[in-house]
Design a protein around this motif. Structure first.
Motif, PDB file in Angstrom:
ATOM      1  N   ALA A 283       0.837  -1.199   0.000  1.00 23.45           N
ATOM      2  CA  ALA A 283       0.000   0.000   0.000  1.00 23.45           C
ATOM      3  C   ALA A 283       0.871   1.248   0.000  1.00 23.45           C
ATOM      4  CB  ALA A 283      -0.921  -0.003   1.220  1.00 23.45           C
ATOM      5  N   MET A 284       1.973   1.213   0.763  1.00 21.20           N
ATOM      6  CA  MET A 284       2.868   2.363   0.827  1.00 21.20           C
ATOM      7  C   MET A 284       3.438   2.655  -0.564  1.00 21.20           C
ATOM      8  SD  MET A 284       6.335   3.114   0.941  1.00 21.20           S
ATOM      9  CE  MET A 284       7.275   1.729   1.554  1.00 21.20           C
ATOM     10  N   PHE A 286       2.347   1.697  -3.560  1.00 22.36           N
ATOM     11  CA  PHE A 286       1.364   2.076  -4.567  1.00 22.36           C
ATOM     12  C   PHE A 286       0.842   3.487  -4.330  1.00 22.36           C
ATOM     13  CE2 PHE A 286       0.182  -1.298  -7.571  1.00 22.36           C
ATOM     14  CZ  PHE A 286       1.079  -2.268  -7.172  1.00 22.36           C
ATOM     15  N   LEU A 287       0.759   3.895  -3.074  1.00 21.88           N
ATOM     16  CA  LEU A 287       0.302   5.256  -2.822  1.00 21.88           C
ATOM     17  C   LEU A 287       1.366   6.256  -3.287  1.00 21.88           C
ATOM     18  CD1 LEU A 287      -2.245   6.497  -1.803  1.00 21.88           C
ATOM     19  CD2 LEU A 287      -1.230   6.767   0.424  1.00 21.88           C
ATOM     20  N   VAL A 288       2.649   5.906  -3.092  1.00 27.30           N
ATOM     21  CA  VAL A 288       3.697   6.804  -3.585  1.00 27.30           C
ATOM     22  C   VAL A 288       3.682   6.821  -5.118  1.00 27.30           C
ATOM     23  CG1 VAL A 288       6.140   7.367  -3.554  1.00 27.30           C
ATOM     24  CG2 VAL A 288       5.110   6.404  -1.536  1.00 27.30           C
ATOM     25  N   PHE A 290       1.069   6.527  -6.981  1.00 23.04           N
ATOM     26  CA  PHE A 290      -0.035   7.419  -7.339  1.00 23.04           C
ATOM     27  C   PHE A 290       0.396   8.876  -7.152  1.00 23.04           C
ATOM     28  CE2 PHE A 290      -3.799   9.881  -5.974  1.00 23.04           C
ATOM     29  CZ  PHE A 290      -4.515   9.826  -7.156  1.00 23.04           C
TER      30      PHE A 290
ATOM     31  N   CYS B  77      -2.289  -0.058   6.051  1.00 21.77           N
ATOM     32  CA  CYS B  77      -1.043   0.709   5.955  1.00 21.77           C
ATOM     33  C   CYS B  77      -1.181   2.032   6.708  1.00 21.77           C
ATOM     34  CB  CYS B  77      -0.709   0.959   4.493  1.00 21.77           C
ATOM     35  SG  CYS B  77       0.729   1.967   4.221  1.00 21.77           S
ATOM     36  N   ASN B  83       3.155   4.644   5.979  1.00 22.99           N
ATOM     37  CA  ASN B  83       3.572   5.556   4.916  1.00 22.99           C
ATOM     38  C   ASN B  83       4.898   6.213   5.266  1.00 22.99           C
ATOM     39  OD1 ASN B  83       1.385   5.382   2.981  1.00 22.99           O
ATOM     40  ND2 ASN B  83       0.129   6.234   4.625  1.00 22.99           N
TER      41      ASN B  83
END
Lengths: 440, 172
Positions: A283-284, A286-288, A290, B77, B83
């Motif tokens: 998730a980390m 893929f969010l970066v 994006f 997450c 993050n």
């Protein structure tokens, strides 16, 4: 304000947000959306949000990332690190500095299954640190070798960052996997050489262990066959074009998971832990991704990368100088940020500039050459003060070794890194040898 | 990787526990889906290499499923603070100041998820009218959107919760 000015202003705001602890992904999203609002219109910004995330994630190339992460999680549970270190130690342990060399060798092997530097360093440290301590290795050499060895995780394929570099430069994952192998092996050999010279100068830092009998050696080799099998099937299959990288990752994850279950004693609890570890990192990343996408639509809208590239090529600055400046930026920022975020932040900006300059290479070659150099330089940041994440992780695992000593310990490895980067820059043929051979 | 460097100890209050429980559940569901996609791939390879039977839709199933997986992973997450941040500049800052910064980030995150949810709800209705699908298996694009929206709707309370936690941390 012109487009380029807005681009630079956006970059300044981004650095400010990063400095006040905003997660990297969020900072990219905020600057990207804010910038689009400023140079474009609310309509452009709002329309992009409707489906950009979906289209970006619906990319077959990206699906390799969660599968390789899962494979790395399983690898940590499969007891590979112990088996690899013991095997390397059976062959090298009796030399001066041999146990530290074995740790580097173990890191190279583990990095071939696991694509993350920190995980490689941490997994190997758990096995090797007690052994190094028992044989009276100095804290500097022990922690230095492990921190440096961990960086092999990024370089030796398969590696998550290689996949991301390929996706960001719109290149072929297979080619980058091929290009990384020789520089990766060079790195491992360079580190072993650094240890050999180190203990020549300071013999008490790394005393020799006992020699293993040939029986013990054969026995230790038998224990690493699952690692070898998985590596050969995954990488061989990808190199030979039998598998796509995603298929290779799926086969690797299945094989590693099975080994972890049978040999590593992984049960439901370990399995769930692996899933959760994969979840949080996936998730980390893929969010970066994006965030980088949003930021780049803004930068693309302002035309900043294109204008900077044409400005540089018009001003008759030598392309090599531009490359060296980029490397300097990578090294400087690498001391402050983690490697993944650096690649995600800078590669989309630097690559169009490099592409616009004349290095006398074809696009595919240029991409492989540049990405490998960028990755190595970024990886150097993992072991340089003041941040050097790898050094911090290893140091926190080694009781009673002062931080300063660990940073002194990585110095010899940094020197070999510098030599290797210089060699790879001046002789692109080293990186390109394998892709060219296999392309035939 | 962040799972190694976080010093995160689970929440002790009932709201935090509930949010963690739900996000863990979604992450595990996503993980099982990921394993399923991996196994689909492995079976496809075995079928084609050894039996010569081709499964045409493999790429589609994998990339389509992977979109769902990523959405399912996101609340977990956020909940465990996965993050990545750059903390060199604030490593020596007073904990109170750091807590304020973190609360601010969480709040901005909440605003982003609300904005994204609103836009993707509209995106979904457009996808439904356009009826875009994958090429071979005709998987409809809009099917992924309800999953995305459900996960984002969990992310909003999570971000508000982490904001509140950071503010109360500052006060204590």
């Amino acid at each position: 304000m012109s487009g380029v000015e807005a681009g630079f202003a956006g970059f300044t705001v981004l650095l400010f947000l990063l400095a006040i602890r905003m997660p990297i992904a969020l900072a990219m999203i905020v600057v990207g959306l804010g910038g689009l609002l400023f140079v474009g219109s609310p309509k452009i910004m709002l329309n992009m949000l409707k489906n950009q995330m979906f289209y970006q994630y619906l990319n077959y190339d990206l699906s390799v990332i969660p599968l390789f992460l899962l494979m790395g999680q399983f690898a940590s549970k499969a007891g590979f690190s112990t088996a690899l270190f013991k095997a390397a130690n059976a062959f090298l342990g009796h030399r001066k500095g041999g146990i530290a060399m074995a740790a580097v060798g173990g890191c190279a092997g583990f990095g071939a299954i696991c694509g993350s530097s920190l995980a490689t360093a941490a997994a190997m440290a758990q096995v090797a640190l007690p052994e190094l301590k028992r044989h009276n290795y100095s804290g500097a050499l022990a922690t230095g070798a492990l921190a440096a060895g961990g960086t092999l995780g990024i370089l030796i394929p398969p590696s998550i960052i290689l996949v991301i570099a390929a996706v960001l430069t719109e290149g072929n994952i297979e080619t980058l996997f091929q290009a990384a192998l020789i520089p990766g092996i060079m790195a491992a050999l360079g580190y072993i050489l650094a240890i050999a010279i180190y203990v020549r100068i300071w013999p008490t830092e790394g005393p020799a262990g006992k020699r293993s009998s040939s029986e013990e050696r054969i026995h230790s080799l038998l224990k690493i066959w699952p690692v070898l099998m998985i590596f050969i099937i995954v990488i061989g299959g990808i190199y030979a074009g039998i598998f796509t990288p995603t298929q290779g990752a799926a086969v690797g994850a299945a094989g590693t998971g099975l080994t972890a279950f049978i040999l590593g004693g992984m049960r439901l609890k370990g399995f769930v832990e692996s899933l959760l570890g994969t979840a949080s990192t996936t998730a980390m990343i893929f969010l970066v991704l994006f965030g980088a996408g949003v930021l780049n639509s803004f930068l693309g809208y302002t035309g900043t990368p294109r204008l900077v590239a044409s400005f540089i090529s018009d001003s008759s600055v030598s392309p090599m100088l531009v490359l060296l400046i980029m490397i300097a930026i990578f090294v400087m920022l690498g001391c402050l940020m983690d490697s993944l975020s650096m690649i995600l932040l800078l590669l989309p900006i630097f690559w169009p500039i490099i592409l616009g300059l004349d290095f006398g290479m074809e696009v595919d070659d240029l991409r492989a050459w540049f990405c490998i150099i960028a990755l190595i330089v970024v990886e150097i940041g993992l072991i340089t003060p003041p941040v050097g994440l790898n050094v911090f992780i290893i140091n926190s695992m080694a009781d009673g070794v002062p931080m300063r000593e660990s940073f002194i310990g990585v110095t010899p490895f940094l020197i070999t890194d510098a030599i290797r980067v210089a060699a790879l820059i001046t002789l692109p043929g080293i990186t390109l040898l394998l892709p060219h051979l296999l392309a035939r | 990787m962040p799972e190694l460097i976080q010093d995160w100890r689970g929440p002790t209050d009932p709201i935090g526990k509930l949010l963690l429980y739900i996000s863990r559940f979604l992450a595990i569901a996503g993980g099982i889906l990921l394993c399923g996609l991996g196994l689909t791939t492995v079976i496809t390879i075995i079928l084609i290499q050894f039996l010569g039977i081709a499964f045409v839709g493999e790429f589609e199933v994998v990339s389509f499923g992977m979109v769902l997986t990523v959405y399912l992973f996101m609340p977990y997450c956020q909940m465990v603070g996965g993050n990545v941040i750059v903390d060199v500049f604030t490593i020596k800052a007073p904990p109170r100041l750091r807590a304020i910064f973190d609360a601010l980030s969480s709040l901005v995150f909440a605003a982003f998820w609300i904005l994204l949810m609103w836009r993707m709800a509209i995106g979904m209705s457009e996808m439904m009218t356009r009826q875009q699908t994958t090429a071979a298996l005709k998987l409809e694009y809009w099917w992924t959107f309800p999953v995305a929206l459900s996960c984002f709707s969990l992310l909003i309370p999570i971000c508000i919760y982490t904001t509140w936690k950071k503010i109360s941390e500052r006060a204590s």
